[in-house]
Design a protein around this motif. Structure first.
Motif, mmCIF file in Angstrom:
data_model
loop_
_atom_site.group_PDB
_atom_site.id
_atom_site.type_symbol
_atom_site.label_atom_id
_atom_site.label_comp_id
_atom_site.label_asym_id
_atom_site.label_seq_id
_atom_site.Cartn_x
_atom_site.Cartn_y
_atom_site.Cartn_z
ATOM 1 N N ALA A 109 -22.853 20.808 -21.515
ATOM 2 C CA ALA A 109 -22.183 19.580 -22.313
ATOM 3 C C ALA A 109 -22.235 18.449 -21.468
ATOM 4 C CB ALA A 109 -20.730 20.012 -22.526
ATOM 5 N N GLY A 110 -22.633 18.474 -20.025
ATOM 6 C CA GLY A 110 -22.743 17.504 -19.185
ATOM 7 C C GLY A 110 -21.487 17.386 -18.402
ATOM 8 N N GLU A 111 -21.189 16.324 -17.765
ATOM 9 C CA GLU A 111 -20.052 16.125 -16.789
ATOM 10 C C GLU A 111 -18.708 15.438 -17.778
ATOM 11 O OE1 GLU A 111 -21.172 14.204 -12.740
ATOM 12 O OE2 GLU A 111 -22.966 13.943 -13.653
ATOM 13 N N LEU A 112 -19.020 14.814 -18.748
ATOM 14 C CA LEU A 112 -17.998 14.459 -19.540
ATOM 15 C C LEU A 112 -18.089 14.986 -20.842
ATOM 16 C CD1 LEU A 112 -18.344 10.557 -18.760
ATOM 17 C CD2 LEU A 112 -17.034 11.910 -17.697
ATOM 18 N N ARG A 113 -16.767 15.619 -21.115
ATOM 19 C CA ARG A 113 -16.812 16.449 -22.194
ATOM 20 C C ARG A 113 -16.166 15.611 -23.617
ATOM 21 N NH1 ARG A 113 -13.436 21.419 -20.600
ATOM 22 N NH2 ARG A 113 -13.947 22.008 -22.767
ATOM 23 N N TYR A 114 -15.339 14.912 -23.302
ATOM 24 C CA TYR A 114 -14.770 14.237 -24.500
ATOM 25 C C TYR A 114 -14.913 12.771 -24.579
ATOM 26 C CZ TYR A 114 -12.816 18.743 -24.737
ATOM 27 O OH TYR A 114 -12.594 20.367 -24.721
ATOM 28 N N ALA A 115 -14.615 12.327 -25.824
ATOM 29 C CA ALA A 115 -14.677 10.510 -26.040
ATOM 30 C C ALA A 115 -13.874 9.910 -24.982
ATOM 31 C CB ALA A 115 -14.733 10.333 -27.235
ATOM 32 N N ASN A 116 -12.524 10.472 -24.736
ATOM 33 C CA ASN A 116 -11.664 9.674 -24.021
ATOM 34 C C ASN A 116 -11.984 9.598 -22.382
ATOM 35 O OD1 ASN A 116 -10.849 12.772 -24.367
ATOM 36 N ND2 ASN A 116 -9.433 11.856 -22.598
ATOM 37 N N GLU A 117 -12.745 10.736 -22.077
ATOM 38 C CA GLU A 117 -13.190 10.801 -20.712
ATOM 39 C C GLU A 117 -14.285 9.606 -20.526
ATOM 40 O OE1 GLU A 117 -14.664 14.662 -19.843
ATOM 41 O OE2 GLU A 117 -12.648 15.608 -19.959
ATOM 42 N N LEU A 118 -15.217 9.553 -21.883
ATOM 43 C CA LEU A 118 -16.343 8.698 -21.670
ATOM 44 C C LEU A 118 -15.619 7.255 -21.504
ATOM 45 C CD1 LEU A 118 -19.193 7.581 -21.793
ATOM 46 C CD2 LEU A 118 -19.128 7.701 -24.482
ATOM 47 N N VAL A 119 -14.688 6.921 -22.235
ATOM 48 C CA VAL A 119 -13.878 5.583 -22.171
ATOM 49 C C VAL A 119 -13.395 5.376 -20.913
ATOM 50 C CG1 VAL A 119 -11.955 4.245 -23.225
ATOM 51 C CG2 VAL A 119 -13.566 5.656 -24.743
ATOM 52 N N GLU A 120 -12.842 6.249 -20.285
ATOM 53 C CA GLU A 120 -12.288 6.061 -18.915
ATOM 54 C C GLU A 120 -13.230 5.836 -18.080
ATOM 55 O OE1 GLU A 120 -10.195 9.716 -17.996
ATOM 56 O OE2 GLU A 120 -8.560 9.220 -19.424
ATOM 57 N N PHE A 121 -14.585 6.396 -18.166
ATOM 58 C CA PHE A 121 -15.536 6.144 -17.208
ATOM 59 C C PHE A 121 -16.157 4.911 -17.369
ATOM 60 C CE2 PHE A 121 -20.195 6.560 -16.542
ATOM 61 C CZ PHE A 121 -20.315 6.906 -15.144
ATOM 62 N N ILE A 122 -16.324 4.432 -18.555
ATOM 63 C CA ILE A 122 -16.812 3.078 -18.895
ATOM 64 C C ILE A 122 -16.035 2.135 -18.347
ATOM 65 C CG2 ILE A 122 -17.494 1.359 -20.489
ATOM 66 C CD1 ILE A 122 -18.361 3.822 -22.374
ATOM 67 N N ALA A 124 -13.961 2.372 -15.735
ATOM 68 C CA ALA A 124 -13.781 2.583 -14.261
ATOM 69 C C ALA A 124 -15.129 1.767 -13.782
ATOM 70 C CB ALA A 124 -13.580 4.071 -13.793
ATOM 71 N N GLU A 125 -16.144 2.011 -14.212
ATOM 72 C CA GLU A 125 -17.344 1.505 -14.166
ATOM 73 C C GLU A 125 -17.839 -0.179 -14.213
ATOM 74 O OE1 GLU A 125 -20.091 2.999 -12.413
ATOM 75 O OE2 GLU A 125 -18.673 4.805 -12.084
ATOM 76 N N THR A 126 -17.307 -0.472 -15.433
ATOM 77 C CA THR A 126 -17.377 -2.020 -15.927
ATOM 78 C C THR A 126 -16.275 -2.597 -16.318
ATOM 79 O OG1 THR A 126 -17.754 -1.297 -18.070
ATOM 80 C CG2 THR A 126 -19.577 -0.812 -16.845
ATOM 81 N N GLY A 127 -15.098 -2.138 -15.867
ATOM 82 C CA GLY A 127 -13.939 -2.944 -16.134
ATOM 83 C C GLY A 127 -13.834 -3.524 -17.731
ATOM 84 N N ASP A 128 -13.465 -4.806 -17.864
ATOM 85 C CA ASP A 128 -13.440 -5.020 -19.400
ATOM 86 C C ASP A 128 -14.707 -5.713 -19.958
ATOM 87 O OD1 ASP A 128 -10.908 -4.159 -19.543
ATOM 88 O OD2 ASP A 128 -10.001 -5.946 -18.706
ATOM 89 N N HIS A 129 -15.965 -5.498 -19.375
ATOM 90 C CA HIS A 129 -16.810 -6.012 -19.767
ATOM 91 C C HIS A 129 -17.322 -5.813 -21.574
ATOM 92 C CE1 HIS A 129 -21.187 -7.893 -19.641
ATOM 93 N NE2 HIS A 129 -21.370 -6.493 -20.584
#
Length: 277
Positions: A109-122, A124-129
């Motif tokens: 499934a990859g390193e991120l399994r759920y959409a909330n984890e993807l949102v957190e990752f984005i 963390a990586e890009t702030g409010d861009h």
């Protein structure tokens, strides 16, 4: 009646050069309606990633803000990081962040399994861009154990930093209004935008709806079935049903409407004109 509500259009990446040329015509026709944004879907496990990127960049040539879909299933953090940086360089400032489906045969499934984890990752990586849209399911996600569990899953995505949500399509406005009411009781204030599916082909619609858990009301099903292969009658009836649905949603306070175009212009333009857009 003229409406001042925002609306947006979703497309999928064409598979053929002919499809790409046809989509450019559709894009220009719908861009003339002055939508708030376009969005472009992403295949299971990122299987259409290159075509999604190409389509997003072509969509922007029409002068419309365009949001790529981005799913985390089957992707590494590094590949997601590269893609986010690419989108920033290209001036993309809106993303539809999804869990996505794992293609058959893909083991991990990859390193991120759920959409909330993807949102957190984005975040963390890009702030409010990025303005981040997530998915919502007024009639409950087909894989959710129950409505309450699905509601809490949705809240996790909002709490992770999503700005707004786009719903799975539906034909019963009460399902949407009840879902919004329950979200508000949980303290969710992010806009929840109804996803709208024009009705143009009954057999395709029935197949899609069975797969994604969208209920087609019995009276709509029976009327569509009665038309058989009469595509003109199906389209006319479908236009009436969806126009009425949109009118009810707007009257009830929906913040915007998001049309699943299926890469077609005419049905979406007809409904928008009926609504006075």
């Amino acid at each position: 009646m003229s409406q001042s509500i925002d609306f947006s259009f979703e497309f999928f990446p064409p598979k053929t050069p002919q499809g790409q040329e046809k989509l450019k015509v559709v894009r220009d026709q719908l861009a003339a309606m002055n939508p708030a944004f376009f969005s472009v879907t992403y295949g299971a496990g990122g299987s259409t990633q290159e075509r999604t990127i190409q389509t997003v960049l072509e969509m922007r040539e029409a002068g419309i803000n365009t949001a790529p879909h981005l799913s985390c299933v089957g992707s590494s953090k590094e590949s997601l990081r590269e893609l986010l940086n690419f989108y920033i360089v290209k001036g993309i400032n809106r993303i539809v962040a999804l869990r996505g489906d794992l293609p058959s045969g893909m083991g991990s499934a990859g390193e991120l399994r759920y959409a909330n984890e993807l949102v957190e990752f984005i975040r963390a990586e890009t702030g409010d861009h990025f303005h981040l849209e997530v998915a919502a399911y007024p009639e409950t996600h087909p894989q959710a154990s129950n409505f309450e569990a699905d509601l809490l899953n949705f809240k996790r995505k909002i709490d992770a930093g999503a700005n707004s949500a786009i719903t799975q399509y539906f034909f019963n406005p009460d399902a949407y209004f009840y879902f919004v009411e329950r979200c508000q009781k949980l303290g969710i204030t992010a806009p929840i935008i109804p996803g709208i599916m024009p009705i143009t082909n009954y057999s395709n619609l029935a197949r899609f709806s069975d797969a994604c858990g969208a209920e087609i009301p019995r009276w709509v099903r029976k009327q569509l079935e009665s038309y058989g292969d009469d595509s003109a009658s199906i389209r006319q009836f479908g236009e009436e049903v969806i126009t009425r649905l949109c009118e009810q949603l707007i009257a009830g306070g929906a913040p915007s409407l998001h049309f699943y175009t299926m890469n077609q212009a005419e049905p979406n333009i007809a409904i928008c004109k009926n609504l006075g857009f």
